[in-house]
Structure formats: C-alpha cells, structure tokens
Design a protein around this motif. Structure first.
Motif, mmCIF file in Angstrom:
data_model
loop_
_atom_site.group_PDB
_atom_site.id
_atom_site.type_symbol
_atom_site.label_atom_id
_atom_site.label_comp_id
_atom_site.label_asym_id
_atom_site.label_seq_id
_atom_site.Cartn_x
_atom_site.Cartn_y
_atom_site.Cartn_z
ATOM 1 N N GLY A 1 14.010 51.883 29.348
ATOM 2 C CA GLY A 1 14.579 51.155 28.392
ATOM 3 C C GLY A 1 13.650 50.389 27.494
ATOM 4 O O GLY A 1 13.932 49.791 26.450
ATOM 5 N N ALA B 1 22.929 48.290 30.218
ATOM 6 C CA ALA B 1 23.136 49.462 29.158
ATOM 7 C C ALA B 1 23.033 49.333 27.504
ATOM 8 O O ALA B 1 22.526 50.087 27.049
ATOM 9 C CB ALA B 1 24.712 49.459 29.645
ATOM 10 N N PRO B 2 23.243 47.809 27.382
ATOM 11 C CA PRO B 2 22.576 47.727 25.984
ATOM 12 C C PRO B 2 21.168 47.801 25.672
ATOM 13 O O PRO B 2 20.972 48.396 24.656
ATOM 14 C CB PRO B 2 23.091 46.068 26.028
ATOM 15 C CG PRO B 2 23.863 45.986 26.775
ATOM 16 C CD PRO B 2 23.582 46.824 28.090
ATOM 17 N N LEU C 1 19.543 50.201 27.078
ATOM 18 C CA LEU C 1 19.246 51.522 27.173
ATOM 19 C C LEU C 1 19.770 52.039 25.931
ATOM 20 O O LEU C 1 18.998 52.949 25.118
ATOM 21 C CB LEU C 1 19.928 52.266 28.350
ATOM 22 C CG LEU C 1 19.372 52.169 29.714
ATOM 23 C CD1 LEU C 1 20.431 52.883 30.660
ATOM 24 C CD2 LEU C 1 18.077 52.714 29.786
ATOM 25 N N GLU C 2 20.936 51.870 25.256
ATOM 26 C CA GLU C 2 21.344 52.098 24.089
ATOM 27 C C GLU C 2 20.362 51.934 22.804
ATOM 28 O O GLU C 2 20.230 52.774 22.041
ATOM 29 C CB GLU C 2 22.940 51.559 23.757
ATOM 30 C CG GLU C 2 23.858 51.902 24.789
ATOM 31 C CD GLU C 2 25.180 50.990 24.731
ATOM 32 O OE1 GLU C 2 25.072 50.106 23.736
ATOM 33 O OE2 GLU C 2 26.039 51.328 25.366
ATOM 34 N N GLU C 3 19.997 50.708 22.976
ATOM 35 C CA GLU C 3 18.671 50.685 21.651
ATOM 36 C C GLU C 3 17.567 51.412 21.980
ATOM 37 O O GLU C 3 17.189 51.792 20.789
ATOM 38 C CB GLU C 3 18.696 48.974 21.792
ATOM 39 C CG GLU C 3 17.418 48.444 21.071
ATOM 40 C CD GLU C 3 16.926 47.028 21.026
ATOM 41 O OE1 GLU C 3 16.021 46.734 20.506
ATOM 42 O OE2 GLU C 3 17.668 46.541 21.935
ATOM 43 N N GLU D 1 17.717 54.405 23.246
ATOM 44 C CA GLU D 1 17.674 55.751 22.686
ATOM 45 C C GLU D 1 17.790 55.878 21.226
ATOM 46 O O GLU D 1 17.415 56.981 20.749
ATOM 47 C CB GLU D 1 19.152 55.991 23.565
ATOM 48 C CG GLU D 1 19.725 57.312 23.176
ATOM 49 C CD GLU D 1 21.037 57.641 23.660
ATOM 50 O OE1 GLU D 1 21.805 58.715 23.286
ATOM 51 O OE2 GLU D 1 21.549 56.864 24.626
ATOM 52 N N LEU D 2 18.246 54.797 20.500
ATOM 53 C CA LEU D 2 18.306 54.984 19.149
ATOM 54 C C LEU D 2 16.949 55.019 18.518
ATOM 55 O O LEU D 2 16.549 55.699 17.794
ATOM 56 C CB LEU D 2 19.273 53.761 18.606
ATOM 57 C CG LEU D 2 20.924 53.794 18.979
ATOM 58 C CD1 LEU D 2 21.419 52.795 18.361
ATOM 59 C CD2 LEU D 2 21.344 55.261 18.163
ATOM 60 N N SER E 1 20.893 58.402 27.478
ATOM 61 C CA SER E 1 20.563 57.218 28.559
ATOM 62 C C SER E 1 21.799 57.342 29.433
ATOM 63 O O SER E 1 23.058 57.714 29.122
ATOM 64 C CB SER E 1 20.413 55.986 27.706
ATOM 65 O OG SER E 1 21.718 55.708 26.918
#
Length: 274
Positions: free
Chosen positions: A23, A48-49, A51-53, A55-56, A68
């Motif tokens: 991440g 998780a936050p 990872l989401e960032e 991924e984008l 992710s």
C-alpha cells in the motif's frame, strides 16, 4: 522512471502476483511496476484505506486494474483468506513479494522481548507464513518466483535496529534454504536488499524524522554512494521486476544489493547511542 522504458508491457502477462506491504513505499512501487508489466496483482497490508488509495493510484498510473485485500500477516487465518481471494480473483499465485515489515529505532541494551518479538513476528515469521501459504500452488504448477525484501550487509550488523537485522538475516537464510529445496519444482527464490531510499516509512520509523521533509532526512546519505545521490523507489522496483521475470530464469538464492555502490563507500557502522 517509466518502467516501460526498460520492460515490455507484456513481460509478466499471465502471472498472478501478491505483494505484502503493497500500500505504500517500496511495496507500492513494486506492485505498480508488476502491474505495468502485465501481471495481475493483489496488494495487501493491514490498512484498508491505504490499500484502497493505492489501488486507485495504480490504476491511474498504469491504466490496468489492481486488486487489494487487507491482511495481517501475523495471522494464519487472514493469510488463508488472502490466498483464497487471490485464487478466486485472478487464479493461483505465481509471484510472491514479501515486503511487509515493522521497524523502529531501539538501542540494543534497551531492547525488550516484546520489541524483538514484534519485529521478528512480522518480518521473519510473516515472510515464512505467507510463503508457506502460497508455495504449495507453485509446487503443483512447477513454477514460481518468490522475492523477499531484506537489507544490505546484514553480517555487519544493523545498529539501532538489531531486531530488524536479526529478522532480515533469518529471511536471507530462508531464501537460500528455499531456493535449494524448491528449485527442483522450477521455483526461484531471491532477496533484494535496497540501500537508503527516501520514503515516508523509512523517514519516520527508521530515521525518526518528520514525514513532511523526506529529502532533508536523507541529506547526509546523498553523497555516500559510489554513483552519487540517493536511490528511488522506481529503481528498486525495476530490480524487483527483473528478479520476478523470465529474464532472471537462471537466478535463485541471491540477496541482490541495490544501493548505488553505497556499501563500497560506507565505513563500518558507528555505535548507536541515545
């Protein structure tokens, strides 16, 4: 540095890669370049936050999808869910990058059992546990690449970070053992030892500096390397892609130092105080 200057976009087409600690920092750079070279990639960490960032950002930078999945690599049940998610999303993993790590400064005489166990549990045991979860599929397929992130010159010690140094030394030993045991299955196992690279994680956790001034925190290291200056996450990622790719088909059991020649120019570490 644009990875596509060096490698074709389909270099890793058909490969399924998992990057722990993907991440941020070096893990992010490696994951992004694996994606750019055609691999289907799952990044994982505990946040998780983040990872989401990440991924984008990978999608924006490469134009290809990335997945992710949050996972604490100290917990076998979460690792099993990570493997199951990877298998269902992309298929069985063929590349594993063990990058997740914990680190913080602590002089050896103040090292507590808890501090040692925390770092060893994440760095060494986490590497073992994630690899142990994914390698059976590689053995069945009779192919695969496993890459673990270590440190240069581990035999010279790691003052102020003896817990991390011990864990990384263990990973280097595992790398050699696994390379010899699993080579007959077509599985290559290597390690990559980056020199000082300006990242937020290293700035805060290892140098104890403010994350808002990453370049300043590394100023004293900038003229030490034989090649001059500091390395970049992209340069480390480029080496990682090489070791995970068919271009390194006859390489296994190595701990590749990527530090611009810093090891050649640096005297033995001074004692750590404070």
């Amino acid at each position: 540095m644009n990875i596509r200057r060096f490698y074709p976009a389909d270099l890793l087409a058909g490969e399924v890669a998992v990057v722990t600690g993907g991440g941020s920092g070096l893990g992010y750079a490696i994951a992004r370049d694996l994606v750019a070279c055609g691999a289907d990639v799952v990044i994982t960490s505990r946040s998780a936050p983040r990872l989401e960032e990440a991924e984008l950002r990978i999608v924006e930078e490469t134009g290809r999808l990335c997945a992710s999945f949050p996972c604490d690599i100290r917990k076998d049940d979460e690792i099993a869910r990570l493997r199951d998610y990877t298998n269902s999303r992309f298929g069985k993993g063929s590349i594993l990058v063990n990058n997740a790590a914990a680190n913080f400064h602590m002089p050896a005489e103040r090292m507590t059992r808890r501090a040692m166990e925390t770092v060893v549990d994440i760095d060494l045991m986490g590497t073992f546990a994630v690899t142990r979860a994914f390698v059976p599929d590689m053995i069945e397929a009779r192919r695969g690449a496993i890459l673990s992130i270590t440190v240069p010159s581990v035999n010279r010690g790691f003052p102020g970070f003896s817990h991390a140094g011990a864990a990384k030394a263990g990973i280097i030993s595992l790398t050699g053992s696994w390379a010899r045991e699993w080579g007959r299955y077509g599985i290559r196992v290597n390690a990559l030892a980056p020199g000082p690279v300006p990242t937020e994680g290293v700035t805060v956790n290892m140098l104890g500096k403010d994350a808002t001034d990453v370049p300043g925190a590394f100023a004293e290291h900038s003229e030490v390397a034989a090649l001059g200056g500091l390395g970049t996450p992209e340069e480390i990622a480029s080496a990682a892609v090489f070791l995970c790719s068919p271009a390194a088909s006859w390489i296994t059991g190595v701990n590749l130092t990527v530090d611009g020649g810093m090891e050649l120019s640096t005297p033995l570490h001074r004692p750590v105080t404070g």
